[in-house]
Motif scaffolding. Structure first.
Motif, PDB file in Angstrom:
ATOM      1  N   ALA A  44      24.078  20.046  14.020  1.00  0.00           N
ATOM      2  CA  ALA A  44      24.122  21.214  13.131  1.00  0.00           C
ATOM      3  C   ALA A  44      23.314  20.960  11.859  1.00  0.00           C
ATOM      4  CB  ALA A  44      25.573  21.534  12.777  1.00  0.00           C
ATOM      5  N   LEU A  45      23.411  19.746  11.295  1.00  0.00           N
ATOM      6  CA  LEU A  45      22.644  19.427  10.081  1.00  0.00           C
ATOM      7  C   LEU A  45      21.142  19.474  10.341  1.00  0.00           C
ATOM      8  CD1 LEU A  45      24.547  16.502   8.297  1.00  0.00           C
ATOM      9  CD2 LEU A  45      24.088  18.786   7.414  1.00  0.00           C
ATOM     10  N   LEU A  46      20.720  18.892  11.462  1.00  0.00           N
ATOM     11  CA  LEU A  46      19.292  18.906  11.797  1.00  0.00           C
ATOM     12  C   LEU A  46      18.793  20.335  11.992  1.00  0.00           C
ATOM     13  CD1 LEU A  46      19.043  15.879  14.254  1.00  0.00           C
ATOM     14  CD2 LEU A  46      17.891  16.096  12.052  1.00  0.00           C
ATOM     15  N   THR A  47      19.589  21.150  12.682  1.00  0.00           N
ATOM     16  CA  THR A  47      19.208  22.546  12.915  1.00  0.00           C
ATOM     17  C   THR A  47      19.123  23.317  11.608  1.00  0.00           C
ATOM     18  OG1 THR A  47      20.289  22.493  15.076  1.00  0.00           O
ATOM     19  CG2 THR A  47      19.810  24.660  14.149  1.00  0.00           C
TER      20      THR A  47
ATOM     21  N   ASN B 237      32.902  -1.471  17.523  1.00  0.00           N
ATOM     22  CA  ASN B 237      32.670  -0.129  18.058  1.00  0.00           C
ATOM     23  C   ASN B 237      32.958   0.947  17.013  1.00  0.00           C
ATOM     24  OD1 ASN B 237      32.024  -0.210  21.134  1.00  0.00           O
ATOM     25  ND2 ASN B 237      33.617  -1.739  20.880  1.00  0.00           N
ATOM     26  N   ILE B 238      34.008   0.733  16.235  1.00  0.00           N
ATOM     27  CA  ILE B 238      34.319   1.678  15.161  1.00  0.00           C
ATOM     28  C   ILE B 238      33.185   1.705  14.140  1.00  0.00           C
ATOM     29  CG2 ILE B 238      35.860   2.083  13.189  1.00  0.00           C
ATOM     30  CD1 ILE B 238      38.162   1.082  14.949  1.00  0.00           C
ATOM     31  N   TYR B 239      32.649   0.517  13.834  1.00  0.00           N
ATOM     32  CA  TYR B 239      31.552   0.408  12.863  1.00  0.00           C
ATOM     33  C   TYR B 239      30.340   1.231  13.295  1.00  0.00           C
ATOM     34  CZ  TYR B 239      27.309  -1.836  11.039  1.00  0.00           C
ATOM     35  OH  TYR B 239      26.073  -2.074  10.511  1.00  0.00           O
ATOM     36  N   LEU B 240      30.063   1.276  14.598  1.00  0.00           N
ATOM     37  CA  LEU B 240      28.889   1.993  15.086  1.00  0.00           C
ATOM     38  C   LEU B 240      29.129   3.495  15.244  1.00  0.00           C
ATOM     39  CD1 LEU B 240      27.589  -0.535  17.769  1.00  0.00           C
ATOM     40  CD2 LEU B 240      26.643  -0.104  15.498  1.00  0.00           C
ATOM     41  N   LEU B 241      30.384   3.913  15.476  1.00  0.00           N
ATOM     42  CA  LEU B 241      30.647   5.327  15.755  1.00  0.00           C
ATOM     43  C   LEU B 241      31.272   6.085  14.578  1.00  0.00           C
ATOM     44  CD1 LEU B 241      31.913   5.290  19.462  1.00  0.00           C
ATOM     45  CD2 LEU B 241      29.781   6.225  18.566  1.00  0.00           C
ATOM     46  N   LEU B 242      31.925   5.360  13.670  1.00  0.00           N
ATOM     47  CA  LEU B 242      32.574   6.064  12.558  1.00  0.00           C
ATOM     48  C   LEU B 242      31.578   6.727  11.595  1.00  0.00           C
ATOM     49  CD1 LEU B 242      35.307   6.754  11.276  1.00  0.00           C
ATOM     50  CD2 LEU B 242      35.117   4.647   9.927  1.00  0.00           C
ATOM     51  N   PRO B 243      30.536   6.014  11.113  1.00  0.00           N
ATOM     52  CA  PRO B 243      29.597   6.675  10.205  1.00  0.00           C
ATOM     53  C   PRO B 243      28.916   7.917  10.799  1.00  0.00           C
ATOM     54  CG  PRO B 243      29.348   4.302  10.058  1.00  0.00           C
ATOM     55  CD  PRO B 243      30.253   4.567  11.229  1.00  0.00           C
ATOM     56  N   PRO B 244      28.404   7.876  12.055  1.00  0.00           N
ATOM     57  CA  PRO B 244      27.801   9.097  12.606  1.00  0.00           C
ATOM     58  C   PRO B 244      28.772  10.275  12.688  1.00  0.00           C
ATOM     59  CG  PRO B 244      27.150   7.195  13.913  1.00  0.00           C
ATOM     60  CD  PRO B 244      28.203   6.720  12.967  1.00  0.00           C
ATOM     61  N   ALA B 245      30.076   9.977  12.849  1.00  0.00           N
ATOM     62  CA  ALA B 245      31.059  11.058  12.910  1.00  0.00           C
ATOM     63  C   ALA B 245      31.408  11.583  11.516  1.00  0.00           C
ATOM     64  CB  ALA B 245      32.326  10.573  13.619  1.00  0.00           C
ATOM     65  N   LEU B 246      31.461  10.691  10.528  1.00  0.00           N
ATOM     66  CA  LEU B 246      31.889  11.087   9.180  1.00  0.00           C
ATOM     67  C   LEU B 246      30.772  11.673   8.324  1.00  0.00           C
ATOM     68  CD1 LEU B 246      34.309   8.217   8.021  1.00  0.00           C
ATOM     69  CD2 LEU B 246      34.889  10.501   8.839  1.00  0.00           C
ATOM     70  N   ASN B 247      29.551  11.174   8.484  1.00  0.00           N
ATOM     71  CA  ASN B 247      28.458  11.583   7.591  1.00  0.00           C
ATOM     72  C   ASN B 247      28.249  13.096   7.531  1.00  0.00           C
ATOM     73  OD1 ASN B 247      28.097   8.914   6.988  1.00  0.00           O
ATOM     74  ND2 ASN B 247      26.223   8.651   8.177  1.00  0.00           N
ATOM     75  N   PRO B 248      28.210  13.805   8.679  1.00  0.00           N
ATOM     76  CA  PRO B 248      28.027  15.261   8.588  1.00  0.00           C
ATOM     77  C   PRO B 248      29.184  15.946   7.870  1.00  0.00           C
ATOM     78  CG  PRO B 248      27.673  14.481  10.840  1.00  0.00           C
ATOM     79  CD  PRO B 248      28.268  13.356  10.080  1.00  0.00           C
ATOM     80  N   LEU B 249      30.404  15.436   8.057  1.00  0.00           N
ATOM     81  CA  LEU B 249      31.557  16.020   7.370  1.00  0.00           C
ATOM     82  C   LEU B 249      31.441  15.816   5.864  1.00  0.00           C
ATOM     83  CD1 LEU B 249      34.566  14.991   9.667  1.00  0.00           C
ATOM     84  CD2 LEU B 249      33.493  17.236   9.442  1.00  0.00           C
ATOM     85  N   ILE B 250      31.045  14.607   5.472  1.00  0.00           N
ATOM     86  CA  ILE B 250      30.925  14.294   4.045  1.00  0.00           C
ATOM     87  C   ILE B 250      29.891  15.199   3.384  1.00  0.00           C
ATOM     88  CG2 ILE B 250      30.198  12.539   2.380  1.00  0.00           C
ATOM     89  CD1 ILE B 250      31.352  10.440   4.348  1.00  0.00           C
ATOM     90  N   TYR B 251      28.709  15.301   3.995  1.00  0.00           N
ATOM     91  CA  TYR B 251      27.657  16.119   3.395  1.00  0.00           C
ATOM     92  C   TYR B 251      27.946  17.606   3.548  1.00  0.00           C
ATOM     93  CZ  TYR B 251      24.498  12.436   1.981  1.00  0.00           C
ATOM     94  OH  TYR B 251      23.941  11.372   1.329  1.00  0.00           O
ATOM     95  N   GLY B 252      28.588  17.991   4.660  1.00  0.00           N
ATOM     96  CA  GLY B 252      28.915  19.406   4.856  1.00  0.00           C
ATOM     97  C   GLY B 252      29.935  19.910   3.856  1.00  0.00           C
ATOM     98  N   VAL B 253      30.880  19.046   3.475  1.00  0.00           N
ATOM     99  CA  VAL B 253      31.945  19.444   2.561  1.00  0.00           C
ATOM    100  C   VAL B 253      31.509  19.295   1.100  1.00  0.00           C
ATOM    101  CG1 VAL B 253      34.266  18.824   1.734  1.00  0.00           C
ATOM    102  CG2 VAL B 253      33.804  18.962   4.186  1.00  0.00           C
ATOM    103  N   ARG B 254      30.766  18.231   0.784  1.00  0.00           N
ATOM    104  CA  ARG B 254      30.507  17.889  -0.610  1.00  0.00           C
ATOM    105  C   ARG B 254      29.153  18.361  -1.144  1.00  0.00           C
ATOM    106  NH1 ARG B 254      34.214  14.434  -2.618  1.00  0.00           N
ATOM    107  NH2 ARG B 254      32.841  14.031  -4.388  1.00  0.00           N
ATOM    108  N   THR B 255      28.252  18.806  -0.268  1.00  0.00           N
ATOM    109  CA  THR B 255      26.939  19.265  -0.738  1.00  0.00           C
ATOM    110  C   THR B 255      26.923  20.790  -0.760  1.00  0.00           C
ATOM    111  OG1 THR B 255      25.910  17.324   0.268  1.00  0.00           O
ATOM    112  CG2 THR B 255      24.456  19.130  -0.385  1.00  0.00           C
TER     113      THR B 255
END
Length: 320
Positions: free
Chosen positions: A49-52, A284-302
């Motif tokens: 969604a962010l890329l689009t 595994n959490i280290y590799l998958l948590l940031p890709p899942a959280l980053n769009p939420l962080i920027y979607g909510v806070r930007t």
């Protein structure tokens, strides 16, 4: 019966490895798909969604958002390089993976992690210029320079990570074909080889310290400049506004580096105190948590992204 990593027998370079997932959990690891499955789905939908949004909205095609798009693309690649295989192992049990595919996955996981760290540094530098030199920002930070920076980060990642699979490919014999991991992590494969792995260990350690260490120092320096500039602003309102432009980036940095640092420390120094299943789960959490959280962080806070998303959803709702 599967061969253990400490078996006395050796094998020629295998045509495939067997990934076991998280050792010790057995069939119970299938329940972890309820954790990692939604994380991967969130990473796909959020970053897609962010890329689009950046592509279709000309007002978002500015350096800050182009860097955000680069981060989203990296997150998509990182999550996709590990999640499908991880979910298959967790749900279906141990599965074979071709030797060449294992080396390719090893390359992409480490390369995309290096790119993400570099993009976070570039975003910190962007914010430092925006806060410290706001009048010169349009001249100093242009779309072309952002493009060159992202290209340089990608080429750097390729150059420094290519030795990983090459250093493994030079070995001709292995102690086992079974990798006690959910993906082809470099050190998990190195543990199986027969021969002197000193070069692999030293290069892995040097690369981790050099890449993450230099990027963390650069990010720390950038935020030192930001703090200096913010404290010189005349009013509390101006300081709060300037800091607000960096808050999303700070959250993303913490989401990436804190789990990564914890995973790294448990692997390097807690091998005898932290159970192996816990370490593999953390990696595994280290590799998958940031890709899942980053769009939420920027979607909510930007604000620009939040407002644009609300416009799209409001428009579509009005059509019904």
């Amino acid at each position: 019966m599967a061969e253990g990593p400490h078996s006395n027998s050796t094998f020629p370079c295998p045509t495939f490895f067997i990934l076991t997932g998280i050792p010790g959990l057995g069939p119970a690891q299938a329940w972890l798909t309820l954790v990692f499955g939604p994380m991967y789905l969130l990473a796909l939908l959020g970053n897609g969604a962010l890329l689009t949004l950046v592509q279709i909205d000309s007002t978002l095609q500015q350096p800050m958002f182009l860097l955000l798009a680069a981060l989203a693309a990296t997150d998509l690649g990182l999550a996709t390089s590990i999640a499908p295989g991880l979910l298959a192992v967790l749900w279906l049990g141990p599965r074979p993976v071709p030797y060449s595919a294992c080396l390719v996955q090893m390359f992409f996981v480490h390369a995309l992690t290096a790119v993400e760290s570099g993009v976070l540094l570039a975003m910190a530098c962007d914010r430092a210029v925006a806060v410290g030199r706001p009048l010169h920002y349009p001249l100093l930070v242009t779309k072309a320079r952002v493009g060159y920076a992202v290209l340089a980060l990608a080429l750097k990642a390729v150059a420094i990570v290519v030795p990983f699979p090459l250093l493994v490919a030079r070995f001709e014999h292995f102690q086992a074909k079974t990798i006690d991991h959910a993906y082809c992590a470099h050190m998990a494969v190195v543990e199986l080889v027969v021969g002197n792995t000193r070069a692999n260990n030293l290069y892995g350690l040097a690369l981790s310290l050099a890449v993450s260490g230099i990027d963390i120092l650069g990010i720390t320096g950038s935020y030192g400049l930001i703090a200096h500039a913010v404290l010189r602003l005349p009013t509390q309102e101006a300081r709060a506004k300037a800091f607000g432009t960096c808050s999303s980036h700070i959250c993303v940095i913490l989401a990436f580096y804190v789990p990564g640092l914890f995973s790294y420390l448990t692997h390097r120094f807690g091998r005898h105190t932290v159970p192996k299943p816990v370490h593999i789960l953390l990696s595994n959490i280290y590799l998958l948590l940031p890709p899942a959280l980053n769009p939420l962080i920027y979607g909510v806070r930007t604000k620009q992204i939040r407002d644009r998303l609300l416009e799209i959803f409001t428009f579509r709702k009005s059509q019904f």
